[in-house]
Motif scaffolding. Structure first.
Motif, PDB file in Angstrom:
ATOM      1  N   GLN A 210      31.998  78.850  71.775  1.00 23.54           N
ATOM      2  CA  GLN A 210      31.382  77.857  72.654  1.00 23.54           C
ATOM      3  C   GLN A 210      32.307  76.672  72.900  1.00 23.54           C
ATOM      4  OE1 GLN A 210      27.810  77.063  70.438  1.00 23.54           O
ATOM      5  NE2 GLN A 210      26.641  78.694  71.418  1.00 23.54           N
ATOM      6  N   GLU A 211      33.037  76.261  71.864  1.00 26.78           N
ATOM      7  CA  GLU A 211      33.934  75.116  71.982  1.00 26.78           C
ATOM      8  C   GLU A 211      35.347  75.525  72.398  1.00 26.78           C
ATOM      9  OE1 GLU A 211      33.007  72.055  71.672  1.00 26.78           O
ATOM     10  OE2 GLU A 211      30.975  72.376  70.911  1.00 26.78           O
ATOM     11  N   ASN A 212      35.592  76.842  72.491  1.00 27.76           N
ATOM     12  CA  ASN A 212      36.920  77.365  72.826  1.00 27.76           C
ATOM     13  C   ASN A 212      37.978  76.793  71.893  1.00 27.76           C
ATOM     14  OD1 ASN A 212      38.618  78.985  74.393  1.00 27.76           O
ATOM     15  ND2 ASN A 212      39.223  77.253  75.669  1.00 27.76           N
ATOM     16  N   SER A 213      37.668  76.783  70.592  1.00 29.62           N
ATOM     17  CA  SER A 213      38.499  76.081  69.616  1.00 29.62           C
ATOM     18  C   SER A 213      39.257  77.057  68.716  1.00 29.62           C
ATOM     19  CB  SER A 213      37.625  75.177  68.744  1.00 29.62           C
ATOM     20  OG  SER A 213      38.349  74.684  67.640  1.00 29.62           O
ATOM     21  N   PRO A 214      40.600  77.019  68.731  1.00 29.24           N
ATOM     22  CA  PRO A 214      41.364  77.902  67.834  1.00 29.24           C
ATOM     23  C   PRO A 214      41.245  77.518  66.370  1.00 29.24           C
ATOM     24  CG  PRO A 214      42.846  76.441  69.029  1.00 29.24           C
ATOM     25  CD  PRO A 214      41.483  76.251  69.623  1.00 29.24           C
ATOM     26  N   VAL A 215      41.091  76.234  66.064  1.00 29.04           N
ATOM     27  CA  VAL A 215      41.005  75.844  64.656  1.00 29.04           C
ATOM     28  C   VAL A 215      39.664  76.264  64.066  1.00 29.04           C
ATOM     29  CG1 VAL A 215      40.088  73.494  64.997  1.00 29.04           C
ATOM     30  CG2 VAL A 215      41.532  73.990  63.020  1.00 29.04           C
TER      31      VAL A 215
END
Length: 386
Positions: free
Chosen positions: A227-232
């Motif tokens: 949803q946040e398109n976050s790699p971390v």
């Protein structure tokens, strides 16, 4: 006429993938289930638990804090249980949960930093702090895997030495004796705790607890990462999944040692755990390396961006409209954490005015950002053709 214009927006708190996303989405395959589509009962439970962390800020912070507190409990429970039940695999599993705890802390710090608005020092924003966090988490995994692997290796040598001494004279005893005597420090690490034998079967319950809880944390963290398109956040989710795998291997290692107590299956399980963790860590590091070195986005993403602009080309070709955008060429993109920076060349007629070019640039940027919410900036070079 040739000029370069740019359009930029601030990172949004929530990023939703478009249809051509190149990050993992809510459809996973694993040894725990064949398919996972959309939110289920476990995700609903996670939403209720995350509501307790509303004061912590955004969803990324909430899911990371939830994992952090879960890892505190799992580290303590599995560590004590592994010591009391004499299980090397469960102690190794507790060590991996401890590395997850460190990973949660790094994830939380880097996630919050990446959400800060641009400054004079960082005019392009802080999104690459996510890449920094991904790199750090992957190094935790690699370092932990190597440490657990060496530990299990020395336990295996100790177990083989004890087995060789209890066997009658023969070829098998000679082979085991040669193997253990040739290995460096084969006896130096025994230090009196032979975990390969006499493992308490109650350790199975704690290993099973690790499998269920960490797979659940993986799924809900992965969902928020998508949803946040976050790699971390995705890296932290993979960290949870690797701990679930290590707990699963520990479960079967303990079960095998219980059924066949004379075989050193428990330290072998620890070795398998370390290999699984190492593979996960190297995979994450490889993915982060592209961001650190400004590697371009994949070809399918560039093609998707060009397809997004096809309606503008069709509109320009319509007899009822004034021609403006003739072609889109040299589309490039690079990732910075959860954001994408795009640049391209737009071919326009030489009769196009500066004012119309400015309107066209705005239209192109709006079209791309509407299709891909992770696009932070679009830079366009206009090239005139006859």
């Amino acid at each position: 006429m040739s000029r370069r214009l740019s359009a930029r927006k601030e990172p949004e708190p929530n990023h939703v993938h478009g249809p051509e996303q190149d990050h993992p989405h809510e459809h996973s395959h694993s040894v725990f289930s064949s398919h996972t589509h959309g939110p289920g009962a476990s995700v609903d439970t996670a939403e209720r638990l995350m509501a307790a962390f509303r004061g912590a800020g955004d969803r990324g912070s909430q899911i990371t804090l939830l994992g952090l507190f879960a890892n505190i409990g799992l580290t303590a429970v599995k560590g004590v249980a592994g010591y009391l039940t004499h299980s090397a695999a469960l102690i190794a599993d507790a060590g991996h949960s401890l590395s997850d705890l460190l990973g949660d802390s790094v994830t939380l710090i880097c996630w919050r930093l990446s959400r800060k608005p641009p400054s004079d020092t960082y005019p392009f924003g802080f999104a690459k702090f996510e890449t920094l966090g991904t790199t750090t988490v992957s190094l935790f995994l690699i370092g932990g895997a190597l440490g657990l692997g060496f530990h299990s290796y020395h336990l295996l040598l100790t177990a083989l030495t004890e087995t060789a001494s209890s066997l009658p004279s023969g070829p098998l005893q000679e082979i085991l004796t040669n193997v253990t005597s040739a290995a460096p420090n084969a006896h130096a690490h025994g230090h009196g705790h032979s975990h390969a034998h006499g493992v308490d079967p109650n350790a199975l319950w704690f290993a099973a607890l690790g499998v269920v809880s960490k797979e659940w944390l993986y799924r809900i963290t992965r969902r928020v990462a998508a949803q946040e398109n976050s790699p971390v956040l995705l890296a932290n989710a993979v960290h949870h999944r690797s701990d679930a795998y290590s707990s699963l291997v520990a479960f079967f290692a303990i079960l095998g040692t219980w059924w066949v107590p004379h075989l050193p299956l428990d330290p072998i399980g620890g070795l398998v755990v370390s290999i699984v963790i190492l593979r996960q860590g190297v995979g994450l590091l490889y993915g982060a390396w592209g961001d650190l070195t400004d590697a371009g986005v994949p070809l399918n993403t560039r093609q998707a961006l060009k397809r997004t602009l096809e309606p503008l080309l069709a509109a320009s070709a319509s007899p009822t409209s004034e021609p403006a955008l003739l072609a889109v060429r040299h589309v490039r993109g690079r990732r910075a954490g959860s954001l994408i920076f795009v640049d391209m060349t737009a071919e326009v007629p030489k009769t196009l005015t500066v004012h119309d070019a400015s309107l066209l640039e705005e239209k192109i940027a709006q079209t791309l950002k509407a299709a891909r919410k992770e696009i932070a900036e679009v830079r366009i070079k206009f090239q005139t053709v006859d």
